[in-house]
Write a protein that holds these residues in place. Sequence first.
Motif, PDB file in Angstrom:
ATOM      1  N   THR A  41       0.807  -1.227   0.000  1.00  0.00           N
ATOM      2  CA  THR A  41       0.000   0.000   0.000  1.00  0.00           C
ATOM      3  C   THR A  41       0.838   1.275   0.000  1.00  0.00           C
ATOM      4  N   LEU A  42       2.162   1.135  -0.001  1.00  0.00           N
ATOM      5  CA  LEU A  42       3.025   2.314   0.048  1.00  0.00           C
ATOM      6  C   LEU A  42       2.941   3.104  -1.249  1.00  0.00           C
ATOM      7  N   ASN A  43       2.788   4.429  -1.093  1.00  0.00           N
ATOM      8  CA  ASN A  43       2.683   5.315  -2.246  1.00  0.00           C
ATOM      9  C   ASN A  43       3.166   6.687  -1.807  1.00  0.00           C
ATOM     10  N   ASP A  44       3.210   7.616  -2.747  1.00  0.00           N
ATOM     11  CA  ASP A  44       3.491   9.014  -2.451  1.00  0.00           C
ATOM     12  C   ASP A  44       2.575   9.447  -1.304  1.00  0.00           C
ATOM     13  N   SER A  45       3.134  10.080  -0.280  1.00  0.00           N
ATOM     14  CA  SER A  45       2.354  10.443   0.919  1.00  0.00           C
ATOM     15  C   SER A  45       1.139  11.305   0.585  1.00  0.00           C
ATOM     16  N   LYS A  46       1.233  12.096  -0.495  1.00  0.00           N
ATOM     17  CA  LYS A  46       0.102  12.958  -0.874  1.00  0.00           C
ATOM     18  C   LYS A  46      -1.084  12.150  -1.397  1.00  0.00           C
ATOM     19  N   GLN A  47      -0.829  10.903  -1.798  1.00  0.00           N
ATOM     20  CA  GLN A  47      -1.888  10.039  -2.323  1.00  0.00           C
ATOM     21  C   GLN A  47      -2.539   9.184  -1.235  1.00  0.00           C
ATOM     22  N   LEU A  48      -2.016   9.279  -0.005  1.00  0.00           N
ATOM     23  CA  LEU A  48      -2.497   8.428   1.087  1.00  0.00           C
ATOM     24  C   LEU A  48      -3.249   9.246   2.128  1.00  0.00           C
ATOM     25  N   SER A  49      -4.227   8.632   2.753  1.00  0.00           N
ATOM     26  CA  SER A  49      -4.936   9.295   3.854  1.00  0.00           C
ATOM     27  C   SER A  49      -4.008   9.358   5.064  1.00  0.00           C
ATOM     28  N   ALA A  50      -4.312  10.260   5.985  1.00  0.00           N
ATOM     29  CA  ALA A  50      -3.523  10.387   7.221  1.00  0.00           C
ATOM     30  C   ALA A  50      -3.513   9.049   7.964  1.00  0.00           C
ATOM     31  N   LYS A  51      -4.656   8.391   8.011  1.00  0.00           N
ATOM     32  CA  LYS A  51      -4.758   7.110   8.713  1.00  0.00           C
ATOM     33  C   LYS A  51      -3.828   6.067   8.084  1.00  0.00           C
ATOM     34  N   LYS A  52      -3.822   6.006   6.762  1.00  0.00           N
ATOM     35  CA  LYS A  52      -2.983   5.032   6.052  1.00  0.00           C
ATOM     36  C   LYS A  52      -1.505   5.354   6.276  1.00  0.00           C
ATOM     37  N   ARG A  53      -1.134   6.648   6.229  1.00  0.00           N
ATOM     38  CA  ARG A  53       0.267   7.031   6.484  1.00  0.00           C
ATOM     39  C   ARG A  53       0.687   6.624   7.894  1.00  0.00           C
ATOM     40  N   GLN A  54      -0.190   6.861   8.861  1.00  0.00           N
ATOM     41  CA  GLN A  54       0.122   6.516  10.254  1.00  0.00           C
ATOM     42  C   GLN A  54       0.314   5.009  10.415  1.00  0.00           C
ATOM     43  N   GLN A  55      -0.449   4.225   9.667  1.00  0.00           N
ATOM     44  CA  GLN A  55      -0.295   2.765   9.724  1.00  0.00           C
ATOM     45  C   GLN A  55       1.021   2.317   9.074  1.00  0.00           C
ATOM     46  N   LEU A  56       1.458   3.061   8.059  1.00  0.00           N
ATOM     47  CA  LEU A  56       2.670   2.688   7.332  1.00  0.00           C
ATOM     48  C   LEU A  56       3.954   3.008   8.097  1.00  0.00           C
ATOM     49  N   VAL A  57       3.942   4.052   8.937  1.00  0.00           N
ATOM     50  CA  VAL A  57       5.172   4.491   9.614  1.00  0.00           C
ATOM     51  C   VAL A  57       5.872   3.350  10.356  1.00  0.00           C
ATOM     52  N   PRO A  58       5.190   2.608  11.269  1.00  0.00           N
ATOM     53  CA  PRO A  58       5.908   1.536  11.969  1.00  0.00           C
ATOM     54  C   PRO A  58       6.372   0.423  11.030  1.00  0.00           C
TER      55      PRO A  58
END
Length: 189
Positions: A41-58
């Motif tokens: 699910t990794l993509n350019d951060s601008k294409q991701l919701s805040a929730k998805k980005r927060q899940q990806l960080v760890p």
Amino acid sequence: MNPYFTEDKIEAGCDEAGRGCISGPVVAAAVILPKDCIIPTLNDSKQLSAKKRQQLVPLIKEMALSYSVAFIDQVRIDEINILNASFEAMHKAVDGLNQKPELLLIDGNRFNPYPEIPHECIVKGDAKFLSIAAASVLAKEARDEFMQNIHKEHPEYDWQKNMGYPTKAHKAAVLQYGATKYHRKTFKL
């Protein structure tokens, strides 16, 4: 999305967040991922919701061979301009890696060369290469967290929503209340 630019070099993807803001720091990240890394699910951060980005960080931090996040504050941005501050933040992020990359993948079309490490500038690289996308997510989330924290000091600027970008409401708040120590003085409001 490409897992790497070259198969035989240790690559660090680099990206920044906050360049177009009128308040807060510019934040950069550098990330070295294993060549066989898969983060579907990794993509350019601008294409991701805040929730998805927060899940990806760890997940990014766990999978990365090395990662680093660096901040350049608004005072330094005003001293050297936002473009140079973005490059300085990326250099600082590369400095923070615990493994020396052999190639830097830079999101964008310009970069100040890092000593003794070649680089490739890739326009829209955060949508093309996993390591740059990972750096994009780490930089954006670190910066958003910073802006949410300083929002508590100055709720009138609504930084928890606008993250320091020059929205109509943010500009109106600056006109009404004046600039804070977090505002970039060289940006014409």
